[in-house]
Design a protein around this motif. Structure first.
Motif, PDB file in Angstrom:
ATOM      1  N   PRO A 206       0.892  -1.365  -0.043  1.00  0.00           N
ATOM      2  CA  PRO A 206      -0.102   0.107   0.103  1.00  0.00           C
ATOM      3  C   PRO A 206       0.776   1.253  -0.205  1.00  0.00           C
ATOM      4  O   PRO A 206       2.060   1.230   0.508  1.00  0.00           O
ATOM      5  CB  PRO A 206      -0.840  -0.100   1.272  1.00  0.00           C
ATOM      6  CG  PRO A 206      -0.115  -1.131   2.096  1.00  0.00           C
ATOM      7  CD  PRO A 206       0.550  -2.064   1.033  1.00  0.00           C
ATOM      8  N   GLU A 208       0.298   3.950   1.467  1.00  0.00           N
ATOM      9  CA  GLU A 208       0.668   4.422   3.091  1.00  0.00           C
ATOM     10  C   GLU A 208       2.025   3.967   3.549  1.00  0.00           C
ATOM     11  O   GLU A 208       2.788   4.686   4.364  1.00  0.00           O
ATOM     12  CB  GLU A 208      -0.368   3.831   3.916  1.00  0.00           C
ATOM     13  CG  GLU A 208      -1.883   4.284   3.695  1.00  0.00           C
ATOM     14  CD  GLU A 208      -2.411   3.775   2.394  1.00  0.00           C
ATOM     15  OE1 GLU A 208      -2.315   2.676   1.732  1.00  0.00           O
ATOM     16  OE2 GLU A 208      -3.315   4.695   2.097  1.00  0.00           O
ATOM     17  N   ASN A 209       2.483   2.881   2.983  1.00  0.00           N
ATOM     18  CA  ASN A 209       3.945   2.677   3.517  1.00  0.00           C
ATOM     19  C   ASN A 209       4.950   3.532   2.957  1.00  0.00           C
ATOM     20  O   ASN A 209       5.935   3.531   3.602  1.00  0.00           O
ATOM     21  CB  ASN A 209       4.343   1.051   3.102  1.00  0.00           C
ATOM     22  CG  ASN A 209       3.563   0.226   3.475  1.00  0.00           C
ATOM     23  OD1 ASN A 209       2.928   0.146   4.510  1.00  0.00           O
ATOM     24  ND2 ASN A 209       4.244  -1.054   3.896  1.00  0.00           N
ATOM     25  N   SER A 210       4.595   4.313   2.067  1.00  0.00           N
ATOM     26  CA  SER A 210       5.633   5.278   1.662  1.00  0.00           C
ATOM     27  C   SER A 210       6.081   6.088   2.546  1.00  0.00           C
ATOM     28  O   SER A 210       7.163   6.822   2.740  1.00  0.00           O
ATOM     29  CB  SER A 210       5.352   6.015   0.293  1.00  0.00           C
ATOM     30  OG  SER A 210       4.076   6.707   0.407  1.00  0.00           O
ATOM     31  N   GLU A 211       4.963   6.810   3.281  1.00  0.00           N
ATOM     32  CA  GLU A 211       5.169   7.608   4.661  1.00  0.00           C
ATOM     33  C   GLU A 211       6.360   6.947   5.430  1.00  0.00           C
ATOM     34  O   GLU A 211       7.158   7.710   5.843  1.00  0.00           O
ATOM     35  CB  GLU A 211       3.819   7.873   5.317  1.00  0.00           C
ATOM     36  CG  GLU A 211       3.042   8.545   4.303  1.00  0.00           C
ATOM     37  CD  GLU A 211       1.381   8.949   5.020  1.00  0.00           C
ATOM     38  OE1 GLU A 211       1.528   8.629   6.273  1.00  0.00           O
ATOM     39  OE2 GLU A 211       0.553   9.157   4.206  1.00  0.00           O
ATOM     40  N   ASP A 212       6.190   5.876   5.587  1.00  0.00           N
ATOM     41  CA  ASP A 212       7.048   4.982   6.869  1.00  0.00           C
ATOM     42  C   ASP A 212       8.314   5.002   6.189  1.00  0.00           C
ATOM     43  O   ASP A 212       9.371   5.386   6.789  1.00  0.00           O
ATOM     44  CB  ASP A 212       6.664   3.788   6.992  1.00  0.00           C
ATOM     45  CG  ASP A 212       5.689   3.662   8.267  1.00  0.00           C
ATOM     46  OD1 ASP A 212       5.315   4.820   8.895  1.00  0.00           O
ATOM     47  OD2 ASP A 212       4.875   2.696   8.256  1.00  0.00           O
ATOM     48  N   ARG A 224       5.029  10.375  -6.377  1.00  0.00           N
ATOM     49  CA  ARG A 224       3.753   9.529  -6.179  1.00  0.00           C
ATOM     50  C   ARG A 224       2.950   9.526  -7.540  1.00  0.00           C
ATOM     51  O   ARG A 224       3.089  10.499  -8.302  1.00  0.00           O
ATOM     52  CB  ARG A 224       2.974  10.719  -5.345  1.00  0.00           C
ATOM     53  CG  ARG A 224       1.593  10.342  -5.471  1.00  0.00           C
ATOM     54  CD  ARG A 224       0.591  11.494  -4.882  1.00  0.00           C
ATOM     55  NE  ARG A 224      -0.664  11.387  -4.583  1.00  0.00           N
ATOM     56  CZ  ARG A 224      -1.598  11.427  -3.573  1.00  0.00           C
ATOM     57  NH1 ARG A 224      -1.003  11.200  -2.204  1.00  0.00           N
ATOM     58  NH2 ARG A 224      -2.802  11.240  -3.676  1.00  0.00           N
TER      59      ARG A 224
END
Length: 251
Positions: A206, A208-212, A224
């Motif tokens: 996902p 969202e893992n890019s934020e971590d 993105r």
């Protein structure tokens, strides 16, 4: 992997780079190594040995290294193992952090039952999904019919290889798909340029893992890619080529 030869050829033509596209053990035309644990350490060692063979060293300036999905986890471990061989790093939807794993994937990871199911139901289901044009990897397969056909041919060929089920099962059981946080942080502390490519609609790893990833690799640049699934390199090939050419020129 033959799926990425086209991108490699375009990078050669655009940037004048020498591109090496290795098949990891048990994939493409590389032999399987079933007697050893097929984890990130094995594949990082394979890349390290390849670099020694072709003369990629600190003195030569190192290499621009690209990895997608599980390949992202491999090149992260390689960069941690041999930092002087890596000039820059590109990670396309890389594994390494926790994801929500569907029940069927958890069952397939079981040592005996999982392998039995892969031999029976698993192979049949994989073939069905290939022919149906599954959108888990490519969000809009209808936009890239030629690439989709190439993917289907490649996957079907791979499914027919005698060691495929064993290799695939060992990837599920041996590779730390969700447990590379420390490695990511170690690689992220290095000053080399890092580029993250991620599809916002990625159904496998996902967005969202890019934020971590960004928090663990504060110098990393994130590209993105909206309206795009997991296989960003295939689905957005023109944009990826343009970005890689600029990134490698600046690195």
């Amino acid at each position: 992997d033959g799926l990425f030869y086209e991108l490699a050829e375009q990078l050669v033509a655009t940037c004048g780079l020498r591109c090496i596209v290795p098949d990891l053990y048990g994939r493409g035309h590389s032999d399987a190594v079933l007697g050893l644990k097929n984890d990130d350490g094995l594949f990082a060692e394979q890349l390290d040995e390849l670099c020694s063979h072709v003369g990629i060293t600190k003195e030569s300036g190192g290499a621009h290294v690209v990895g997608m999905s599980m390949g992202g986890g491999v090149v992260l471990s390689f960069a941690a193992r041999a930092p002087d061989r890596v000039r820059s790093l590109v990670l396309a939807a890389p594994v390494g952090l926790p994801v929500k794993m569907p029940l069927v994937a958890k069952i397939l990871r079981l040592p005996v039952l999982g392998k039995m199911l892969l031999h029976t139901v698993g192979l049949r289901e994989m073939r069905r999904r290939v022919f149906a044009g599954s959108r888990d990897d490519i969000l809009h397969p209808e936009r890239i019919p030629e690439k989709l056909r190439m993917v289907q041919e490649h996957v079907l060929w791979q499914l027919d290889q005698p060691d495929f089920v064993s290799v695939f099962h060992k990837s599920l059981t041996d590779f730390p798909l969700s447990h590379l946080r420390d490695t990511i942080a170690k690689v992220g502390s290095h000053e080399r340029p890092v580029l993250l490519l991620w599809g916002v609609q990625d159904a496998l790893v996902p967005f969202e893992n890019s934020e971590d990833f960004k928090s663990l690799m504060p110098r990393a640049e994130l590209l993105r890619m909206d309206d795009t699934g997991h296989a960003v390199v295939l689905e957005r090939a023109a944009e990826v080529l343009q970005k890689l050419a600029a990134f490698f020129t600046q690195s």
